[in-house]
Motif scaffolding. Structure first.
Motif, mmCIF file in Angstrom:
data_model
loop_
_atom_site.group_PDB
_atom_site.id
_atom_site.type_symbol
_atom_site.label_atom_id
_atom_site.label_comp_id
_atom_site.label_asym_id
_atom_site.label_seq_id
_atom_site.Cartn_x
_atom_site.Cartn_y
_atom_site.Cartn_z
ATOM 1 N N PHE A 274 -60.088 23.426 -31.962
ATOM 2 C CA PHE A 274 -58.770 23.179 -31.411
ATOM 3 C C PHE A 274 -57.735 24.066 -32.095
ATOM 4 O O PHE A 274 -57.859 24.358 -33.293
ATOM 5 C CB PHE A 274 -58.369 21.711 -31.588
ATOM 6 N N PRO A 275 -56.687 24.490 -31.361
ATOM 7 C CA PRO A 275 -55.621 25.286 -31.978
ATOM 8 C C PRO A 275 -54.864 24.470 -33.029
ATOM 9 O O PRO A 275 -54.984 23.244 -33.078
ATOM 10 C CB PRO A 275 -54.719 25.650 -30.789
ATOM 11 N N VAL A 276 -54.061 25.166 -33.808
ATOM 12 C CA VAL A 276 -53.404 24.544 -34.948
ATOM 13 C C VAL A 276 -52.455 23.427 -34.526
ATOM 14 O O VAL A 276 -52.272 22.459 -35.274
ATOM 15 C CB VAL A 276 -52.654 25.610 -35.780
ATOM 16 N N ASN A 277 -51.879 23.513 -33.351
ATOM 17 C CA ASN A 277 -50.957 22.464 -32.912
ATOM 18 C C ASN A 277 -51.659 21.356 -32.130
ATOM 19 O O ASN A 277 -51.002 20.487 -31.558
ATOM 20 C CB ASN A 277 -49.840 23.069 -32.051
ATOM 21 N N GLN A 278 -52.995 21.363 -32.109
ATOM 22 C CA GLN A 278 -53.766 20.338 -31.407
ATOM 23 C C GLN A 278 -54.806 19.689 -32.332
ATOM 24 O O GLN A 278 -55.835 19.204 -31.868
ATOM 25 C CB GLN A 278 -54.461 20.942 -30.175
ATOM 26 N N GLN A 279 -54.517 19.694 -33.617
ATOM 27 C CA GLN A 279 -55.465 19.147 -34.586
ATOM 28 C C GLN A 279 -55.508 17.609 -34.529
ATOM 29 O O GLN A 279 -54.496 16.954 -34.255
ATOM 30 C CB GLN A 279 -55.084 19.584 -35.996
ATOM 31 N N ILE A 280 -56.677 17.056 -34.794
ATOM 32 C CA ILE A 280 -56.848 15.604 -34.825
ATOM 33 C C ILE A 280 -56.410 15.084 -36.193
ATOM 34 O O ILE A 280 -56.834 15.586 -37.235
ATOM 35 C CB ILE A 280 -58.317 15.211 -34.562
ATOM 36 N N ILE A 281 -55.553 14.072 -36.183
ATOM 37 C CA ILE A 281 -55.073 13.443 -37.410
ATOM 38 C C ILE A 281 -55.809 12.130 -37.682
ATOM 39 O O ILE A 281 -56.059 11.754 -38.828
ATOM 40 C CB ILE A 281 -53.557 13.155 -37.319
ATOM 41 N N TYR A 282 -56.197 11.439 -36.608
ATOM 42 C CA TYR A 282 -56.776 10.090 -36.767
ATOM 43 C C TYR A 282 -57.712 9.804 -35.610
ATOM 44 O O TYR A 282 -57.453 10.177 -34.458
ATOM 45 C CB TYR A 282 -55.665 9.042 -36.810
ATOM 46 N N MET A 283 -58.808 9.073 -35.922
ATOM 47 C CA MET A 283 -59.691 8.508 -34.904
ATOM 48 C C MET A 283 -60.220 7.188 -35.438
ATOM 49 O O MET A 283 -60.604 7.103 -36.606
ATOM 50 C CB MET A 283 -60.869 9.437 -34.591
ATOM 51 N N GLY A 284 -60.248 6.156 -34.605
ATOM 52 C CA GLY A 284 -60.791 4.890 -35.076
ATOM 53 C C GLY A 284 -60.691 3.782 -34.040
ATOM 54 O O GLY A 284 -59.922 3.856 -33.077
ATOM 55 N N TRP A 285 -61.496 2.731 -34.272
ATOM 56 C CA TRP A 285 -61.538 1.575 -33.370
ATOM 57 C C TRP A 285 -60.422 0.596 -33.704
ATOM 58 O O TRP A 285 -60.065 0.396 -34.865
ATOM 59 C CB TRP A 285 -62.869 0.844 -33.483
ATOM 60 N N VAL A 286 -59.889 -0.042 -32.678
ATOM 61 C CA VAL A 286 -58.959 -1.160 -32.807
ATOM 62 C C VAL A 286 -59.331 -2.180 -31.729
ATOM 63 O O VAL A 286 -60.132 -1.889 -30.838
ATOM 64 C CB VAL A 286 -57.490 -0.715 -32.619
ATOM 65 N N ASP A 287 -58.748 -3.365 -31.824
ATOM 66 C CA ASP A 287 -58.844 -4.353 -30.744
ATOM 67 C C ASP A 287 -57.467 -4.498 -30.118
ATOM 68 O O ASP A 287 -56.484 -4.750 -30.829
ATOM 69 C CB ASP A 287 -59.324 -5.709 -31.266
ATOM 70 N N GLU A 288 -57.377 -4.327 -28.813
ATOM 71 C CA GLU A 288 -56.099 -4.445 -28.117
ATOM 72 C C GLU A 288 -55.945 -5.833 -27.524
ATOM 73 O O GLU A 288 -56.862 -6.350 -26.877
ATOM 74 C CB GLU A 288 -55.975 -3.402 -26.999
ATOM 75 N N LYS A 289 -54.795 -6.434 -27.750
ATOM 76 C CA LYS A 289 -54.514 -7.740 -27.165
ATOM 77 C C LYS A 289 -54.128 -7.562 -25.707
ATOM 78 O O LYS A 289 -53.206 -6.813 -25.381
ATOM 79 C CB LYS A 289 -53.387 -8.437 -27.922
#
Length: 541
Positions: A274-289
């Motif tokens: 990915f280009p420098v302005n499209q970098q991934i900062i976070y990935m993870g599971w959550v539960d949505e209410k």
């Protein structure tokens, strides 16, 4: 440096509607292994057999040397619970603690009650042929030893009762002095097949993108000292029951640490594409209410990702580039508001408090239910979404990631302009990271007013379209009110908040320093691309 955790322990596993049974957990860098005990043939090529047959003789002292538990009244066959030292049963090397007795001299006793099996063994003569099968999922209430070399406790004198916790060793002419057992390795080699009890793999849970859950699925009901791990392909560990809350938390934190470290390594690999302005900062599971949910399904698993300027919400982790285009929803990070909800315990009083991201302390909100580690997101349309994570450390990771993503994106774009109406004229309001607020005529681009961020002394809105700004004139020190109307009120409010937060963060060297290489990279990208990518407004004065 990412440190992966390793752990091993024996715990109870609740698998479906079965009685809980003992399993061994082994946590490695990238996999959680769940093992059950089984008996395998080790003479030659190892293999498993569902049933074994062994013939033993009654000894003058000690009888058959067996103790048994269970029976049909407990919905299981009678199970060998103890094997005494130097008795024929042990010397044969074919019987093990946990073996269910299926037949005695050809008599099918699978569905016999405890006392009925005792009577059959008493009347079996001097030599008895047993057909047995190791019960891999022996119910935990039998309290069988987990290894063959543990010391057996002599049977209780009241063992004639049908309680599953009472051995019927004395009924079988069991000698109470012979309470030691031999380990498998010390047994004499049988001329025929040789068997050993071993821990064998029951389930393998790959940890990358797997998720933890302490809650009954879809609810806010937290299981007591128990959790499950669900792999990305849907394979579930079953409910793992720990003896104490501390033990349960220790396992949860260790597994969560490995999942987090694996995610970081995976993100590094993905970011190369990915280009420098499209970098991934976070990935993870959550539960949505769920906002309009039926009562028995309040929460649904979602996968959140912060990448570049956007927050993505998925039903499953994105694997390919194409997956990123198929997000359930996406939002611009500087146009949404994140609110973290915390519990903390102080002087034995449970106090609920809310911390707004980079905002003054607030106590005007409350958690929605019994889930503890929660946050909400208000979108650019004003919609509120509520999420829950399992551990406080996961909530901290999310909060820092959201702050970082917002900070880097504001640093990159430098300014954002929104159309507005002021005194019945079409205007533009630019929120500029360097200059503050600039209002200009949409047609002529003539600047009507401008104020620094520090001059904003207050604001209010009607929750629909109108914002009233209160600025302090630098020369006269008088408060000057500016009323504007926007078609996208919440996006504007959140953007202003994001720019203010980024401005404050820039004044904090510790915060800026914590961004490390990411901040430096983003600043370089902003310098090179900001003017071209954002189309900075040229004002006429």
């Amino acid at each position: 440096l990412c440190l992966f955790q390793t752990k091993t322990g024996v715990y109870l596993l609740q698998d479906g509607n079965q009685e809980p049974f003992n399993v061994r957990l082994h946590l490695a860098k990238d996999i959680l292994t769940i093992q059950e005990q089984d008996v395998i043939c080790v003479s030659g090529e190892p293999f498993y057999s569902s049933e074994r047959t062994v013939t033993i003789r009654r000894q003058t002292i000690g009888g058959f040397g067996l103790s048994i538990k269970g029976g049909a009244e407990h919905n299981i066959p009678v199970v060998i619970s103890k094997i005494s030292k130097e008795q024929k049963a042990e010397l044969s090397g074919l019987l093990f603690i946990g073996d269910g007795i299926l037949q005695i001299n050809g008599i099918n006793v699978r569905n016999y009650r405890h006392e009925e099996v005792v009577q059959v063994l008493r009347n079996a003569g001097e030599e008895v042929t047993l057909t047995v099968s190791f019960l891999k999922k022996t119910p935990a209430f039998l309290k069988l030893p987990l290894c063959e070399d543990c010391t057996c406790i002599p049977s209780d004198q009241s063992s004639g009762t049908s309680s599953p916790l009472c051995d019927s060793g004395l009924h079988l002419n069991y000698h109470p002095n012979n309470t030691d057992t031999l380990s498998c390795s010390s047994w004499p080699t049988s001329p025929g097949l040789r068997w050993e009890k071993r821990w064998v793999d029951l389930r393998l849970i790959p940890l990358l993108h797997s998720r933890l859950s302490q809650y009954v699925p879809g609810t806010d009901i937290c299981r007591q000292n128990a959790f499950q791990v669900i792999a990305v392909d849907g394979v579930c560990s079953g409910i793992i029951q720990c003896p104490t809350a501390e033990d349960c938390l220790d396992w949860l934190q260790a597994i969560a640490a490995n999942i987090s470290n694996l995610t970081k390594h995976n993100v590094k690999k993905i970011n190369r594409n990915f280009p420098v302005n499209q970098q991934i900062i976070y990935m993870g599971w959550v539960d949505e209410k769920e906002q309009d949910s039926v009562q028995d399904r309040m929460y649904t698993p979602k996968f959140l990702a912060l990448r570049g300027s956007s927050l993505f919400k998925f039903t499953a982790p994105p694997v390919t580039t194409w997956d990123w285009t198929r997000a359930e929803k996406s939002f611009t990070v500087y146009e949404i508001m994140c609110k973290i909800l915390y519990y903390f315990l102080q002087t034995k009083i449970l106090i609920k408090y809310v911390r707004l991201y980079n905002c003054p302390f607030s106590q005007d909100s409350d958690l929605l239910d019994q889930r503890k580690h929660c946050f909400s997101l208000q979108t650019e349309s004003g919609e509120d979404m509520f999420f829950s994570v399992e551990l406080e450390c996961e909530l901290t990771i999310w909060e820092k990631a959201f702050q970082t993503a917002t900070f880097l994106e504001v640093e990159r774009i430098q300014c954002k302009t929104y159309a507005c109406i002021m005194e019945s004229h079409l205007m533009g309001l630019t929120i500029d990271f360097s200059m503050g607020f600039v209002c200009f005529d949409a047609a002529s681009k003539a600047v009507l007013w401008r104020y620094k961020f520090s001059q904003l002394k207050g604001s209010s809105d009607d929750g629909k379209s109108k914002i009233k700004f209160l600025f302090q004139n630098q020369d006269t020190k008088h408060i000057e009110a500016k009323v504007t109307r926007f078609s996208n009120l919440f996006a504007v409010l959140h953007c202003i908040h994001s720019f203010f937060a980024a401005k404050v963060a820039c004044l904090d060297p510790l915060y800026v320093g914590s961004q490390g290489a990411a901040a430096a990279m983003a600043s370089a990208a902003a310098t090179a691309t900001c003017a071209a990518a954002t189309g900075k407004i040229k004002y006429s004065t």
